[in-house]
Design a protein around this motif. Sequence first.
Motif, PDB file in Angstrom:
ATOM      1  N   GLN A 318       0.827  -1.199   0.000  1.00  0.00           N
ATOM      2  CA  GLN A 318       0.000   0.000   0.000  1.00  0.00           C
ATOM      3  C   GLN A 318       0.868   1.259   0.000  1.00  0.00           C
ATOM      4  N   ALA A 319       0.535   2.199  -0.898  1.00  0.00           N
ATOM      5  CA  ALA A 319       1.232   3.484  -0.903  1.00  0.00           C
ATOM      6  C   ALA A 319       0.852   4.289   0.334  1.00  0.00           C
ATOM      7  N   VAL A 320       1.789   5.062   0.835  1.00  0.00           N
ATOM      8  CA  VAL A 320       1.564   5.892   2.015  1.00  0.00           C
ATOM      9  C   VAL A 320       1.817   7.343   1.642  1.00  0.00           C
ATOM     10  N   VAL A 321       0.838   8.184   1.898  1.00  0.00           N
ATOM     11  CA  VAL A 321       0.984   9.633   1.731  1.00  0.00           C
ATOM     12  C   VAL A 321       0.885  10.255   3.118  1.00  0.00           C
ATOM     13  N   PRO A 322       1.994  10.760   3.668  1.00  0.00           N
ATOM     14  CA  PRO A 322       1.944  11.317   5.022  1.00  0.00           C
ATOM     15  C   PRO A 322       1.027  12.530   5.070  1.00  0.00           C
ATOM     16  N   THR A 323       0.185  12.578   6.076  1.00  0.00           N
ATOM     17  CA  THR A 323      -0.765  13.682   6.187  1.00  0.00           C
ATOM     18  C   THR A 323      -0.185  14.870   6.936  1.00  0.00           C
ATOM     19  N   THR A 340      18.430  20.641   3.730  1.00  0.00           N
ATOM     20  CA  THR A 340      17.182  20.241   4.361  1.00  0.00           C
ATOM     21  C   THR A 340      16.043  20.562   3.421  1.00  0.00           C
ATOM     22  N   ALA A 341      15.104  19.643   3.283  1.00  0.00           N
ATOM     23  CA  ALA A 341      13.987  19.869   2.365  1.00  0.00           C
ATOM     24  C   ALA A 341      12.715  19.289   2.944  1.00  0.00           C
ATOM     25  N   LEU A 342      11.665  20.070   2.893  1.00  0.00           N
ATOM     26  CA  LEU A 342      10.322  19.566   3.172  1.00  0.00           C
ATOM     27  C   LEU A 342       9.759  19.039   1.858  1.00  0.00           C
ATOM     28  N   LEU A 343       9.160  17.871   1.895  1.00  0.00           N
ATOM     29  CA  LEU A 343       8.770  17.184   0.676  1.00  0.00           C
ATOM     30  C   LEU A 343       7.259  17.105   0.535  1.00  0.00           C
ATOM     31  N   GLN A 344       6.802  17.201  -0.707  1.00  0.00           N
ATOM     32  CA  GLN A 344       5.385  17.074  -1.023  1.00  0.00           C
ATOM     33  C   GLN A 344       5.168  15.797  -1.821  1.00  0.00           C
ATOM     34  N   PHE A 345       4.194  15.000  -1.409  1.00  0.00           N
ATOM     35  CA  PHE A 345       3.988  13.687  -2.013  1.00  0.00           C
ATOM     36  C   PHE A 345       2.825  13.689  -2.988  1.00  0.00           C
ATOM     37  N   GLU A 346       2.995  12.869  -4.017  1.00  0.00           N
ATOM     38  CA  GLU A 346       1.924  12.633  -4.980  1.00  0.00           C
ATOM     39  C   GLU A 346       0.996  11.550  -4.438  1.00  0.00           C
ATOM     40  N   PRO A 347      -0.207  11.381  -5.033  1.00  0.00           N
ATOM     41  CA  PRO A 347      -1.141  10.382  -4.514  1.00  0.00           C
ATOM     42  C   PRO A 347      -0.603   8.959  -4.501  1.00  0.00           C
ATOM     43  N   ASN A 348       0.393   8.671  -5.338  1.00  0.00           N
ATOM     44  CA  ASN A 348       0.954   7.314  -5.357  1.00  0.00           C
ATOM     45  C   ASN A 348       2.035   7.110  -4.306  1.00  0.00           C
ATOM     46  N   GLY A 349       2.204   8.081  -3.399  1.00  0.00           N
ATOM     47  CA  GLY A 349       3.189   7.954  -2.338  1.00  0.00           C
ATOM     48  C   GLY A 349       4.597   8.292  -2.758  1.00  0.00           C
ATOM     49  N   GLU A 350       4.783   8.936  -3.935  1.00  0.00           N
ATOM     50  CA  GLU A 350       6.119   9.284  -4.411  1.00  0.00           C
ATOM     51  C   GLU A 350       6.332  10.790  -4.362  1.00  0.00           C
ATOM     52  N   CYS A 351       7.594  11.168  -4.313  1.00  0.00           N
ATOM     53  CA  CYS A 351       7.953  12.590  -4.392  1.00  0.00           C
ATOM     54  C   CYS A 351       9.333  12.711  -5.001  1.00  0.00           C
ATOM     55  N   GLU A 352       9.581  13.866  -5.560  1.00  0.00           N
ATOM     56  CA  GLU A 352      10.893  14.178  -6.117  1.00  0.00           C
ATOM     57  C   GLU A 352      11.725  14.848  -5.039  1.00  0.00           C
ATOM     58  N   ASP A 390       9.790   1.200   3.120  1.00  0.00           N
ATOM     59  CA  ASP A 390       8.634   0.406   3.547  1.00  0.00           C
ATOM     60  C   ASP A 390       8.442   0.608   5.045  1.00  0.00           C
ATOM     61  N   LEU A 391       7.389   1.346   5.405  1.00  0.00           N
ATOM     62  CA  LEU A 391       7.142   1.619   6.818  1.00  0.00           C
ATOM     63  C   LEU A 391       6.771   0.359   7.588  1.00  0.00           C
ATOM     64  N   ALA A 392       6.342  -0.695   6.860  1.00  0.00           N
ATOM     65  CA  ALA A 392       6.026  -1.947   7.534  1.00  0.00           C
ATOM     66  C   ALA A 392       7.269  -2.614   8.100  1.00  0.00           C
ATOM     67  N   ALA A 393       8.446  -2.236   7.605  1.00  0.00           N
ATOM     68  CA  ALA A 393       9.700  -2.794   8.106  1.00  0.00           C
ATOM     69  C   ALA A 393      10.261  -1.987   9.268  1.00  0.00           C
ATOM     70  N   GLN A 394       9.509  -0.993   9.730  1.00  0.00           N
ATOM     71  CA  GLN A 394       9.955  -0.215  10.874  1.00  0.00           C
ATOM     72  C   GLN A 394       9.419  -0.828  12.172  1.00  0.00           C
ATOM     73  N   ARG A 395      10.152  -0.571  13.253  1.00  0.00           N
ATOM     74  CA  ARG A 395       9.763  -1.062  14.556  1.00  0.00           C
ATOM     75  C   ARG A 395       9.485   0.110  15.478  1.00  0.00           C
ATOM     76  N   ARG A 396       8.511  -0.029  16.359  1.00  0.00           N
ATOM     77  CA  ARG A 396       8.261   1.033  17.331  1.00  0.00           C
ATOM     78  C   ARG A 396       9.142   0.803  18.545  1.00  0.00           C
TER      79      ARG A 396
END
Length: 588
Positions: A318-323, A340-352, A390-396
Amino acid sequence: MKWLLMQCWGAWLLAGLPAQGRAPLYGSVWQQDGRPAAAAAVTLVHQPPGGPASGAADVVAAVADARGRFVARLLPQCDYSAYAVASAADGSFTASPVREGACAGIECELQLGAPQRPPRVQLAGAAAWASHGPLAVELAPEAAHLQFAAVVDGVAPRLPDWRWILVRTAAGEPLWLGPVPDAKAGVLEAHLPPPVDVWLRAVDAFGQPLAEVEVLAAAVADPFAQPRGAWFGRPALRLDRRAGCTDAAGCCRLQVPRPAAGVTAVALRAAGRAEAVVGIHSAGRISGEGVVVPTVVDQAIDVPMLKAARLRLCAGDQAVVPTAALLTTCCRGEHGVERTALLQFEPNGECELPLPTNPVESMLHVQERAAGPWRLQRVAFHSGATAVVDLAAQRRLTVRCTGADGAPARGLVGVLVPVSSQRALAMQVVVCTDQAGRLERWLGPDAWVLVVTDGRSWGSTTVPRFDAPGGRGEQEREVELAELPGARFVVTDSQGLPVAGVRGVVHAGGVGNGPATEEIQVARVLGQLVPALASGRRSDAQGVLWLPLPVGAKQTVVHLLHPDFPQVQLRASPGDELPLGLGPRLVR
């Protein structure tokens, strides 16, 4: 315009942070004679990851009551720089030193110093920049989290000190950022460096000119210096000025302040292209992508611009777009600067990524929702390639810190460091415990090291790699603080009498040399932390001086300093108890 929108997005995000819930810091302000400082103005500043370039700071103001007490509501698990200022009717004022590591849940005491008057400010060298004027001047104190205040009618703002000066153009663009010398005869005189003419030509990989490329000149001053009183490094001190765009021939002429030492930078940025960085060296040369030429040239310097890297966020399939926000902080690169850059994401979860990629290793800060914890991941970006996180590979990671008495260790400051990185210390992320002594972060698949301290004791823990035994799933840790390793000195004069006020400076060599294991990284972090913790310690009335020392250093040298005695230098190890004679007093 896109970059401006990113900055505005960062400011909007931080402005909305109070909705996450704040927690109180209770403090008190005292005059120099110990009486409560009623009506003293208290300022607390927190810079988000990435420092001033991320576009916004959380500035909290409070006023001390008749008993000198104040309450400030701060963001949880965030550290602040705090100071107090009290103004008098005769125009003088008193100020406290900057208190670093102020966090929600702690008790913060600020003591005002001696009365003083704001100095006059003179900017030498401004005439050479007349085409950019009239110039505006702002000052900031020595602090981990900077907040600049304007110079009005040539008079410095009321601050604990005046360490940094920021000069802006008439359009409000940052022109130069540099250190300020001490005031003499009530005057702060800063020297704006003379301009250096730079002529650049943006080209693609085939040498064809690129038009409409945005050219940014960096206002940067010693961005990796650690401020006095701060236990860990500050966010990068870097601000960018939009200097123009390339024409149809791909060319742009601009002026930048000649750096007195080190290097400053000019960045070229265009949609679909990786940012290209050109270093302007103090030796009077320009270098970038292997180009080294004199600053005075008869033709433009070609600056190749590679294809931009991209980033895709997902959670499994699943694509993730941070809110809320995503922030990328680059490490020190070839030219010794941070981006340092603040990034804007496209609906498919990608950004340049508007970043240099040669490749470049970055620390990614992701916040999926406004109330959620930050997610951290080390990412290597390559020109023209898409990095997948992949945020699913992250641990809390949930850590509960306690003191020796078992009580929650509130307001601890610490750092998280990715073990696998060769630039681990440059990629450290500052963290804080909340009122319950807890901190929470989501971590990428690297092994990580956490070190926390309250200035007297410390604790650490590690998180294994995602693919190592125990590396998957929730990571819960209990960290009990222990006394910092150190040495005890008993300082006497030539007659054997104790000497008070002796200051110790610690220099550690070869800290943590070897492979980047968890133990080595803990040693490296302590090697960075210990000299900062030692800097404020002095011997007591009995001549006793205890100094923290790093573990694992090949050689630790301690310098003992007192204005009335010759300097003493010796080697020391944790656990040492050393009697030390300073010799005869100096003859003035």
